[in-house]
Design a protein around this motif. Structure first.
Motif, PDB file in Angstrom:
ATOM      1  N   PRO A 187       0.748  -1.272   0.148  1.00 48.84           N
ATOM      2  CA  PRO A 187       0.064  -0.146   0.076  1.00 48.84           C
ATOM      3  C   PRO A 187       0.665   1.326   0.157  1.00 48.84           C
ATOM      4  N   ASP A 188       1.990   1.005   0.528  1.00 48.06           N
ATOM      5  CA  ASP A 188       2.877   2.434   0.489  1.00 48.06           C
ATOM      6  C   ASP A 188       3.555   2.664  -0.645  1.00 48.06           C
ATOM      7  N   GLY A 189       3.206   1.917  -1.595  1.00 51.36           N
ATOM      8  CA  GLY A 189       3.833   2.355  -3.036  1.00 51.36           C
ATOM      9  C   GLY A 189       5.212   1.297  -3.201  1.00 51.36           C
ATOM     10  N   THR A 190       5.727   0.842  -2.243  1.00 54.89           N
ATOM     11  CA  THR A 190       7.051   0.117  -2.570  1.00 54.89           C
ATOM     12  C   THR A 190       6.381  -1.389  -3.069  1.00 54.89           C
ATOM     13  N   ASP A 191       7.684  -2.033  -3.540  1.00 53.54           N
ATOM     14  CA  ASP A 191       7.427  -3.541  -3.772  1.00 53.54           C
ATOM     15  C   ASP A 191       8.102  -4.378  -2.941  1.00 53.54           C
ATOM     16  N   ALA A 192       7.853  -5.619  -2.760  1.00 49.84           N
ATOM     17  CA  ALA A 192       8.650  -6.408  -1.951  1.00 49.84           C
ATOM     18  C   ALA A 192       8.415  -7.881  -2.442  1.00 49.84           C
ATOM     19  N   LYS A 193       9.570  -8.687  -2.494  1.00 56.27           N
ATOM     20  CA  LYS A 193       9.475 -10.031  -3.065  1.00 56.27           C
ATOM     21  C   LYS A 193       8.537 -10.905  -1.971  1.00 56.27           C
ATOM     22  N   ILE A 194       7.926 -11.459  -2.722  1.00 62.87           N
ATOM     23  CA  ILE A 194       7.082 -12.513  -2.205  1.00 62.87           C
ATOM     24  C   ILE A 194       7.255 -13.881  -2.606  1.00 62.87           C
ATOM     25  N   VAL A 195       7.625 -14.825  -1.698  1.00 59.17           N
ATOM     26  CA  VAL A 195       8.001 -16.255  -2.278  1.00 59.17           C
ATOM     27  C   VAL A 195       6.747 -17.161  -1.686  1.00 59.17           C
ATOM     28  N   GLY A 196       6.204 -17.735  -2.663  1.00 55.38           N
ATOM     29  CA  GLY A 196       5.180 -18.926  -2.302  1.00 55.38           C
ATOM     30  C   GLY A 196       5.921 -20.312  -1.985  1.00 55.38           C
ATOM     31  N   THR A 197       5.463 -20.874  -0.888  1.00 54.94           N
ATOM     32  CA  THR A 197       6.015 -22.264  -0.693  1.00 54.94           C
ATOM     33  C   THR A 197       5.101 -23.033   0.183  1.00 54.94           C
ATOM     34  N   TRP A 198       5.583 -24.350   0.540  1.00 55.77           N
ATOM     35  CA  TRP A 198       5.156 -25.141   1.304  1.00 55.77           C
ATOM     36  C   TRP A 198       5.745 -24.834   2.702  1.00 55.77           C
ATOM     37  N   PHE A 199       5.050 -25.003   3.918  1.00 54.74           N
ATOM     38  CA  PHE A 199       5.604 -24.881   4.997  1.00 54.74           C
ATOM     39  C   PHE A 199       5.731 -26.166   5.581  1.00 54.74           C
ATOM     40  N   ASN A 200       4.603 -26.630   6.208  1.00 56.42           N
ATOM     41  CA  ASN A 200       4.579 -28.061   6.395  1.00 56.42           C
ATOM     42  C   ASN A 200       3.356 -28.755   5.681  1.00 56.42           C
ATOM     43  N   HIS A 201       3.580 -28.783   4.469  1.00 51.98           N
ATOM     44  CA  HIS A 201       2.550 -29.245   3.658  1.00 51.98           C
ATOM     45  C   HIS A 201       2.390 -30.841   3.711  1.00 51.98           C
ATOM     46  N   ASP A 217       1.732 -23.038  10.372  1.00 54.80           N
ATOM     47  CA  ASP A 217       1.121 -24.146  10.458  1.00 54.80           C
ATOM     48  C   ASP A 217       0.057 -24.572   9.411  1.00 54.80           C
ATOM     49  N   GLU A 218       0.234 -25.409   8.242  1.00 62.54           N
ATOM     50  CA  GLU A 218      -0.511 -25.326   7.216  1.00 62.54           C
ATOM     51  C   GLU A 218      -1.743 -26.152   7.530  1.00 62.54           C
ATOM     52  N   SER A 219      -1.683 -27.108   8.669  1.00 59.15           N
ATOM     53  CA  SER A 219      -2.850 -27.744   9.206  1.00 59.15           C
ATOM     54  C   SER A 219      -3.963 -26.753   9.717  1.00 59.15           C
TER      55      SER A 219
END
Ligand code: ATP
Ligand code: MG
Lengths: 431, 224
Positions: free
Chosen positions: A114-128, A158-160
């Motif tokens: 929202p503040d106009g900056t970008d951030a790298k977001i990484v999608g992954t499994w945690f404890n899938h 915790d993905e559960s």
């Protein structure tokens, strides 16, 4: 009578018997310590090395080809090439499935804040949680593969938990910069849509990740409209150290003779595992992350070999020591043994008395040595691995058998001397 | 019948004939002394008779059995069952008491019996010292314990190699008296000695020289 004689000798030669017991204490304690550590070290070293993360990276074939040709860095893929999330469980169907300890997918994107900056977001499994067709159940994800991350606020996702789907973990530097706290709602805008997520954990990874957001794979897929896609997979596998065959195979498996191919395929070389991953996952290119993959097997093998050597040497040393001491003890008593023979004692009853003396001594030394050795193992466990060594019950019979063997072997020269001893010679000697 | 018969026995060490064609015979219940200069083969002969050594040539019949042909294990059995040995040095197990030293012999023969062992010590006049260790006994007393040990299993044959060599007059007489008693009881005695007085106590003296029997002397004045 027998008892009196044995007691008499034990008392009369207590200095020598103490030395024998001491030798056995040393041998037993080293053997016990080393064997205990050896059997526990496999697990310990694996745990240690697993904390270094993955040793195999799987990427889409086209992407890796392009990266190789144009030598561009990671994340700067030239084309949009992906692996399918649904193919991941196939990792556990390869020949060396059992050696695959953990794995996790990654999908990266840039999210606008929202503040106009970008951030790298990484999608992954945690404890899938995965239920494989084979019936095997397992949890895979970065919780296991980034175990060195220090979660300074909140917890690992915790993905559960149902709430996990709309939660993220944030790197400590980013959280500080933005002033995010645990429980804060943050708005993330991807190329496809905008979503809100709760900050469930803040981690300190000690690297670039501290400026990134780690989110459930589904969330990043939805954000960028890339359902079912992943950029790359990291795999943590137990491997056998490479040899000449593995190196040849790594270059070109199809150049191997069918016999070599068989051997290579059925050995847990990192190249064989990579090859099998490529067979299992369509359009994938698997490569070893070099140093770690090599060290894992090598360190384990070398440590265990070292411990076996120490055990063997300490036992040989003990046998030599015992052999010297028992021979000296018998020599000192040659007149007495000759006398017993002259009185009519059979060889086997004299041998029996001597063996009982030595075995009683060995038993005492062995028990003391076992406990000392167990203390040894703990000392090594604490100082080297920072954790207790589990008491392996199978060590007891093995050490007992080894010590008995060593004691018997050590007594052989003395027994031979007893059998050869002629009463006429010792009893008339010195006249 | 002869209890012991040596027929043309030789014992050869390299080119030394420690025994050279010796033939002797000892009757059951007989008391024989063996004399001869040092190196004449006395101990060699005793070792052969005592089943601790084998002759190079010849036969040794003990109770009709040729012990020169028997294996080591059988010789050990014969020694245990039939022979009591007494040496010039008083060999005892140092960490066992006097009575226990006697009982060792019983142990290997049959069963240790403390009462019987004490009785044997009484015969040699040492009942009071039964619980003493060898180191606490005088040489003469130790030798008497050895005599008690030799006779405890009632052997048919007692072999004594210089039994009085290290004893004073008093102890020598005690031992000789014991031999007389044993002789009266029918035990066969073969005693090697340098001491003419000890030899004169026997019925017959065999003199060895250079491994040969030089002569035999019958003791006319022998009194049982
Ligand atoms: N094991 C052996 N090897 C070689 N020679 C030996 C051995 N035993 C004895 N002899 C020799 O045999 C000869 C007879 O020895 P033996 O001990 O029978 O003499 P002895 O009559 O008992 O003498 P002593 O009165 O000194 O005890 C000696 O010359 C001795 O050196
Ligand atoms: Mg002699």
């Amino acid at each position: 009578m027998l008892f009196k004689m044995i007691r008499g000798v034990l008392y009369h030669q207590r200095a020598k018997m103490l030395l024998i017991a001491f030798t056995i204490v040393l041998g037993t304690s080293l053997a016990t310590g080393m064997l205990n550590v050896m059997w526990d070290v496999g697990d310990k070293v694996n745990q240690e090395l697993k904390t270094y993360g993955a040793n195999i990276t799987v990427k889409p074939k086209d992407a890796s080809l392009l990266t190789d040709i144009y030598d561009v860095g990671e994340g700067e893929q030239l084309s949009e090439a992906y692996l399918n999330e649904e193919d991941l469980p196939k990792l556990k169907t390869i020949f060396w499935a059992f050696n695959i300890v953990d794995f996790t997918p990654f999908l990266e994107a840039d999210a606008s804040l929202p503040d106009g900056t970008d951030a790298k977001i990484v999608g992954t499994w945690f404890n899938h949680h995965l239920s494989l067709p084979t019936g095997e159940e397992l949890d895979a994800g970065i919780a296991g593969m980034r175990s060195w991350w220090d979660v300074t606020g909140g917890n690992w996702l915790d993905e559960s938990e149902p709430s996990a789907a709309s939660s993220v973990m944030v790197g400590t530097l980013l959280a500080e910069e933005k002033g995010w706290k645990i429980g804060d709602e943050i708005t993330l805008a991807g190329s496809a849509k905008e979503m809100t997520a709760t900050v469930a954990g803040i981690y300190d990874a000690g690297g670039d990740e501290d400026l990134e957001i780690y989110a459930p794979l589904d969330l990043v897929q939805a954000l960028t409209d890339r359902e079912g896609k992943v950029d790359r997979i990291e795999v943590s596998a137990l491997t056998t150290p490479d040899n000449e065959l593995a190196q040849r195979a790594a270059k070109n498996p199809s150049a191997l003779s069918s016999r070599d191919y068989e051997t290579w395929y059925c050995t847990a070389y990192v190249s064989a595992i990579c090859y099998q991953i490529q067979e299992a996952i369509p359009n994938a290119s698997a490569a070893a992350v070099r140093q770690v993959a090599e060290s894992e097997g090598t360190i384990l093998d070398k440590t265990q070999l070292l411990m076996l050597l120490i055990t063997a040497l300490s036992l040989i040393g003990a046998a030599l020591g015992i052999s010297n001491l028992v021979t000296a003890s018998v020599m000192e008593r040659s007149m007495e043994i000759g006398l017993l023979k002259a009185i009519g004692a059979r060889d086997r009853s004299i041998t029996f008395v001597i063996m009982v003396e030595i075995l009683v001594t060995a038993l005492i030394g062995g028990v003391a040595g076992y406990f000392l050795g167990f203390g040894f193992a703990q000392l090594i466990g604490q100082s080297v691995f920072g954790s207790a060594i589990e008491m392996k019950l199978k060590v007891i019979p093995i050490v007992a058998a080894l010590i008995t063997l060593v004691t018997l072997a050590g007594s052989l020269p003395a027994i031979r001397m007893v059998l050869r001893l002629r009463p006429a010679e010792v009893l008339h000697g010195g006249q | 019948m002869a209890l012991l018969e040596l027929k043309n026995v030789s014992k050869i060490y390299g080119d030394l004939k420690a025994l050279n064609d010796v033939s002797i015979s000892v009757e059951k219940g007989e008391w024989v002394a063996i004399m001869g200069p040092s190196g004449s083969g006395k101990s060699t002969m005793m070792n052969i008779i005592g089943c601790m050594d084998k002759p190079s040539v010849g036969e040794v019949l003990l109770d009709g059995v040729d012990i020169s042909k028997e294996p080591q294990k059988v010789l050990t059995d014969i020694r245990r069952e039939k022979i009591g040995l007494i040496f010039q040095q008083f060999h005892m197990v140092t960490y066992l008491t006097a009575v226990e030293n006697v009982m060792v012999s019983q142990y290997y023969h049959s069963m240790p019996d403390e009462a019987e062992a004490l009785e044997a010590l009484d015969r040699v006049g040492l009942k009071e010292r039964a619980k003493h260790l060898p180191g606490q006994l005088s040489g003469g007393e130790q030798q008497r314990v050895c005599v008690a040990r030799a006779l405890i299993n009632h052997p048919e044959l007692i072999l004594a190699d210089e039994p009085t060599g290290n004893l004073d007059e008093t102890n020598e007489n005690i031992v000789l008296d014991l031999f007389r008693q044993l002789h009266r009881e029918g035990t066969t005695l073969i005693v090697v000695t340098h001491d003419p007085e000890v030899a004169e106590a026997a019925q017959r003296t065999i003199v060895l020289e250079h491994g040969r029997v030089a002569r035999e002397i019958i003791n006319e004045n022998f009194e049982a």
